[in-house]
Design a protein around this motif. Structure first.
Motif, mmCIF file in Angstrom:
data_model
loop_
_atom_site.group_PDB
_atom_site.id
_atom_site.type_symbol
_atom_site.label_atom_id
_atom_site.label_comp_id
_atom_site.label_asym_id
_atom_site.label_seq_id
_atom_site.Cartn_x
_atom_site.Cartn_y
_atom_site.Cartn_z
ATOM 1 N N LEU A 234 0.843 -1.212 0.000
ATOM 2 C CA LEU A 234 0.000 0.000 0.000
ATOM 3 C C LEU A 234 0.873 1.255 0.000
ATOM 4 O O LEU A 234 0.595 2.229 -0.718
ATOM 5 C CB LEU A 234 -0.915 0.008 1.230
ATOM 6 C CG LEU A 234 -1.730 1.295 1.438
ATOM 7 C CD1 LEU A 234 -2.728 1.477 0.293
ATOM 8 C CD2 LEU A 234 -2.443 1.273 2.793
ATOM 9 N N GLU B 6 -7.045 13.651 -3.480
ATOM 10 C CA GLU B 6 -6.218 12.486 -3.107
ATOM 11 C C GLU B 6 -5.679 12.648 -1.692
ATOM 12 O O GLU B 6 -5.730 11.727 -0.874
ATOM 13 C CB GLU B 6 -5.075 12.337 -4.118
ATOM 14 C CG GLU B 6 -4.291 11.039 -4.018
ATOM 15 C CD GLU B 6 -5.113 9.805 -4.385
ATOM 16 O OE1 GLU B 6 -5.940 9.885 -5.315
ATOM 17 O OE2 GLU B 6 -4.938 8.779 -3.704
ATOM 18 N N GLU C 53 -8.428 12.290 0.914
ATOM 19 C CA GLU C 53 -8.782 10.883 1.087
ATOM 20 C C GLU C 53 -7.721 10.186 1.962
ATOM 21 O O GLU C 53 -8.032 9.449 2.895
ATOM 22 C CB GLU C 53 -8.884 10.217 -0.288
ATOM 23 C CG GLU C 53 -9.285 8.755 -0.289
ATOM 24 C CD GLU C 53 -10.571 8.486 0.492
ATOM 25 O OE1 GLU C 53 -11.449 9.377 0.508
ATOM 26 O OE2 GLU C 53 -10.662 7.398 1.109
ATOM 27 N N LEU C 54 -6.461 10.475 1.680
ATOM 28 C CA LEU C 54 -5.367 9.861 2.463
ATOM 29 C C LEU C 54 -5.464 10.293 3.921
ATOM 30 O O LEU C 54 -5.346 9.467 4.836
ATOM 31 C CB LEU C 54 -4.015 10.289 1.891
ATOM 32 C CG LEU C 54 -3.493 9.535 0.681
ATOM 33 C CD1 LEU C 54 -2.228 10.186 0.160
ATOM 34 C CD2 LEU C 54 -3.254 8.080 1.028
ATOM 35 N N GLU C 55 -5.715 11.566 4.128
ATOM 36 C CA GLU C 55 -5.775 12.089 5.491
ATOM 37 C C GLU C 55 -6.909 11.407 6.254
ATOM 38 O O GLU C 55 -6.727 10.986 7.401
ATOM 39 C CB GLU C 55 -6.001 13.608 5.454
ATOM 40 C CG GLU C 55 -5.424 14.330 6.658
ATOM 41 C CD GLU C 55 -5.416 15.850 6.485
ATOM 42 O OE1 GLU C 55 -5.093 16.344 5.369
ATOM 43 O OE2 GLU C 55 -5.755 16.514 7.460
ATOM 44 N N LYS C 56 -8.025 11.201 5.560
ATOM 45 C CA LYS C 56 -9.195 10.546 6.192
ATOM 46 C C LYS C 56 -8.819 9.106 6.554
ATOM 47 O O LYS C 56 -9.000 8.656 7.680
ATOM 48 C CB LYS C 56 -10.381 10.566 5.199
ATOM 49 C CG LYS C 56 -11.746 10.604 5.883
ATOM 50 C CD LYS C 56 -12.844 10.909 4.878
ATOM 51 C CE LYS C 56 -13.281 9.578 4.225
ATOM 52 N NZ LYS C 56 -13.743 9.733 2.853
ATOM 53 N N GLN C 57 -8.226 8.384 5.603
ATOM 54 C CA GLN C 57 -7.855 6.988 5.831
ATOM 55 C C GLN C 57 -6.866 6.881 6.994
ATOM 56 O O GLN C 57 -7.034 6.073 7.897
ATOM 57 C CB GLN C 57 -7.172 6.409 4.591
ATOM 58 C CG GLN C 57 -8.078 5.877 3.500
ATOM 59 C CD GLN C 57 -7.262 5.494 2.273
ATOM 60 O OE1 GLN C 57 -6.063 5.223 2.357
ATOM 61 N NE2 GLN C 57 -7.908 5.488 1.122
ATOM 62 N N LEU C 58 -5.846 7.699 6.969
ATOM 63 C CA LEU C 58 -4.794 7.580 7.998
ATOM 64 C C LEU C 58 -5.281 8.077 9.358
ATOM 65 O O LEU C 58 -4.790 7.613 10.395
ATOM 66 C CB LEU C 58 -3.544 8.346 7.546
ATOM 67 C CG LEU C 58 -2.549 7.607 6.668
ATOM 68 C CD1 LEU C 58 -1.816 6.536 7.469
ATOM 69 C CD2 LEU C 58 -3.153 6.995 5.431
ATOM 70 N N ILE D 163 -7.962 7.343 10.684
ATOM 71 C CA ILE D 163 -8.568 6.178 11.360
ATOM 72 C C ILE D 163 -7.509 5.457 12.202
ATOM 73 O O ILE D 163 -7.738 5.010 13.305
ATOM 74 C CB ILE D 163 -9.175 5.218 10.309
ATOM 75 C CG1 ILE D 163 -10.298 5.940 9.537
ATOM 76 C CG2 ILE D 163 -9.687 3.938 10.950
ATOM 77 C CD1 ILE D 163 -10.701 5.249 8.253
ATOM 78 N N GLU D 164 -6.260 5.384 11.640
ATOM 79 C CA GLU D 164 -5.165 4.733 12.392
ATOM 80 C C GLU D 164 -4.480 5.727 13.327
ATOM 81 O O GLU D 164 -3.456 5.422 13.933
ATOM 82 C CB GLU D 164 -4.087 4.226 11.424
ATOM 83 C CG GLU D 164 -4.531 3.269 10.355
ATOM 84 C CD GLU D 164 -3.434 3.098 9.306
ATOM 85 O OE1 GLU D 164 -3.760 2.898 8.137
ATOM 86 O OE2 GLU D 164 -2.233 3.184 9.656
ATOM 87 N N GLY E 265 2.252 5.112 4.044
ATOM 88 C CA GLY E 265 1.630 3.784 4.073
ATOM 89 C C GLY E 265 2.433 2.741 4.826
ATOM 90 O O GLY E 265 2.106 1.546 4.775
#
Ligand SMILES: CC(C)=CCC/C(C)=C/CC/C(C)=C/COP(=O)(O)OP(=O)(O)O
Ligand SMILES: [Mg+2]
Ligand SMILES: [Mg+2]
Ligand SMILES: [Mg+2]
Length: 557
Positions: A294, A354, A357-362, A364-365, A423
């Motif tokens: 990823l 982009e 979206e990355l900021e949203k995904q990361l 979460i972690e 990632g």
């Protein structure tokens, strides 16, 4: 000569719009070639399962206490050259800790040059600073030069050549060894045959240490069949490992190729270099471990954004457009869309989407910080590219120190190395990010190599296109030397930067090798792309060869 019809020319100029520094870059070598791959997950799992047995057998060999230490180091060397170290890192470090602790120089009195060099390479690659004094006995005490009789020991010379690439500042015996062995190897290579000829040709073309790990592993498997065959389990594991990685990487290349096509960059910004497989290869050079799949996809997308940005600033936009786009990137807000030229709006929208979206995904972690660090570095390089454009627009030739201050930023290695972290998962801790943000010496060295090696290879064409700022011209202007002297000086700076990277990867390290590897490997990829020419603008040689080796045809072994 026919009279020039000035009206037509003036007329042309007004309808054609502003004069643009078009570069007419060569088109993509690969087109849609990598879109058609389909991953068979059961095949992938089949390889993973088949790897278990030979992996266990090899692990037992690595920890085998009865094995002679030179034999153990030779086995670890082959494991490392085949890109398998990460599968046995704890076991290997335990063995090296033990052997390194027992080190004393006298033990090397009777050891031949080849074995000495293998031991030296293993320790240095894994972060142990085995003293370069182990090579003293190969020098003549009176003359101080290397003994002539070792030059008939081709394998020993080859080992010494590869060892010298790992030198740090102050290891003058290895500075000498590098040029001594290179000269000797070049003088004998045409009289060699079989694997040894291939091995020497491979190292002279590019030493292992400056190579791309994934490709170097494949070349070692091909050219060192004897060393790979010392243990059946090593050979078996290497083959299965290559097969596993090839499927995973072809799938990653398909994903980024499809993304690029869906984003329609080639239609909205047709003036850019269309280099998706090349940029994926570059990022694969940073880390090939399956767990970073990823991470590779994310870092490839961001680096592709950088290609659009660099080519827009260098080979298309007017200075007014560049000023507006830089301001919009600094504002990082969709409302800035209306201030930027029509042709670059799709890029700007995709860029912000982009990253959002990355900021949203990361987030979460709980690791959105790594995305923000990448975004801020992206804004930083846009300002750096603007600075270059203002110098070109005004014809100003910066002093070398001024050029380098901006040049470390435009090397793109800060934004790419930070994007590589996004990632990578939990290994990217708060203090890992803080270390990157501290702009460490190892990262600066990698940036310098990127900036200056690129300049040495692209300054003529950039000068022809009116670009006033390159490292070469800034150096000539500041120090009043010839073009050749300037280039020689830049090459010495590059060599010293390599020594700083080598030092920075030795224990005790400031951060884990997992976090240093992308920085080291980014420097390696500069050698891959720019050692002989501008291999990115003209990707028909090394990059085409490497992409063919890794992604075209199956693992024929
Ligand atoms: C500078 C450098 C080698 C960066 C490597 C990292 C990287 C892939 C950056 C993306 C932009 C790019 C491909 C620049 C190299 O070409 P170029 O010669 O047009 O770069 P320049 O405009 O900065 O000289
Ligand atoms: Mg450029
Ligand atoms: Mg540029
Ligand atoms: Mg350049």
């Amino acid at each position: 000569m026919a009279a020039v019809d000035t009206n037509a020319t003036i007329q042309e100029k007004t309808t054609a719009g502003p004069v643009r520094p078009l570069a007419n870059f060569p088109p993509s070598v690969w087109g849609d070639r990598f879109l058609s791959f389909t991953l068979d997950n059961s095949e992938l799992e089949g390889y993973a399962k088949a790897m278990e047995a030979p992996k266990e057998e090899l692990r037992r060999l690595i920890v085998d206490q009865t094995m002679d230490s030179n034999k153990k180091l030779s086995l670890i060397y082959s494991v490392h050259r085949l890109g398998l170290t990460y599968l046995f890192l704890q076991e290997i470090e335990a063995q090296l800790d033990k052997i390194f602790k027992e080190f004393n120089l006298q033990d090397y009195d009777e050891v031949d040059l080849y074995t000495t060099s293998i031991n030296f390479q293993v320790f240095r690659h894994l972060g142990y600073k085995l003293p370069c004094d182990v090579f003293n006995k190969f020098k003549d005490n009176t003359s101080g030069a290397f003994k002539e009789d070792i030059s008939t020991d081709v394998k020993g010379m080859l080992g010494l050549y590869e060892s010298s690439q790992l030198r740090t500042r102050g290891e003058s015996i290895l500075d000498e060894a590098s040029s001594f062995t290179e000269t000797k190897l070049k003088s004998v290579v045409n009289n060699l045959e079989g694997n040894l000829a291939q091995q020497v040709l491979q190292s002279l073309r590019r030493p292992f240490h400056q190579g791309m790990p994934m490709v170097e592993a494949r070349l070692y498997f091909s050219n060192y069949s004897e060393e790979c065959a010392t243990h059946e389990c090593l050979l078996k594991l290497a083959k299965l490992h290559f097969s596993y990685l090839e499927l995973q990487q072809k799938e990653e290349l398909r994903i980024v190729s499809k993304w690029w096509k869906d984003m329609r960059f080639q239609e909205t910004t047709p003036y850019i270099r269309d280099r998706v497989p090349e940029i994926y290869l570059w990022i694969l050079g940073l880390y090939f471990e399956p767990r970073y799949s990823l991470a590779r996809i994310i870092a490839t997308k961001i680096t592709l954004f950088l290609v659009v940005l660099d080519d827009t600033y260098d080979a298309y936009a007017t200075i007014e457009e560049i000023r507006l786009l830089t301001d919009a990137i600094n504002r990082w807000d969709m409302s800035a869309m209306e201030q930027i030229p029509e042709y670059i709006r799709p890029f700007y929208k995709i860029l912000l989407d982009e990253y959002a979206e990355l900021e949203k995904q990361l987030a979460i972690e709980g690791r959105a910080k790594s995305v923000i660090a990448s975004k801020e570095a992206f804004q930083d390089i846009a300002r750096g590219y603007l600075e270059e454009a203002e110098w070109t627009n005004s014809g100003y030739v910066a002093s070398f120190p001024e050029y380098m201050k901006n040049g470390l930023i435009t090397s793109a290695y800060n934004v790419i190395s930070k994007s590589a972290l996004v990632g990578m998962g939990d290994i990217v801790s708060e203090n890992a990010l803080a270390w990157y943000e501290s702009h460490p010496k190892t990262l600066q060295a990698s940036e310098l190599i990127s900036r200056l090696q690129d300049d040495v290879m692209t300054y003529q064409s950039e000068r022809e296109r009116g670009q006033s700022a390159t490292g070469v011209d800034a150096y000539i202007k500041t120090y009043g030397v010839s073009e050749k002297e300037a280039i020689d000086e830049l090459k010495i700076m590059i060599e010293n930067a390599w020594k700083d990277i080598n030092e920075g990867c030795l224990k005790p390290r400031e951060v884990s090798m997992d976090l240093l590897a992308p920085i080291l490997n980014l420097a390696r990829m500069i050698d891959v792309v720019y050692r002989y020419d501008d291999g990115f603008t003209f990707p028909g040689k090394t990059m085409k060869e490497y992409i063919t080796l890794l992604f075209v045809g199956s693992v024929s072994m």
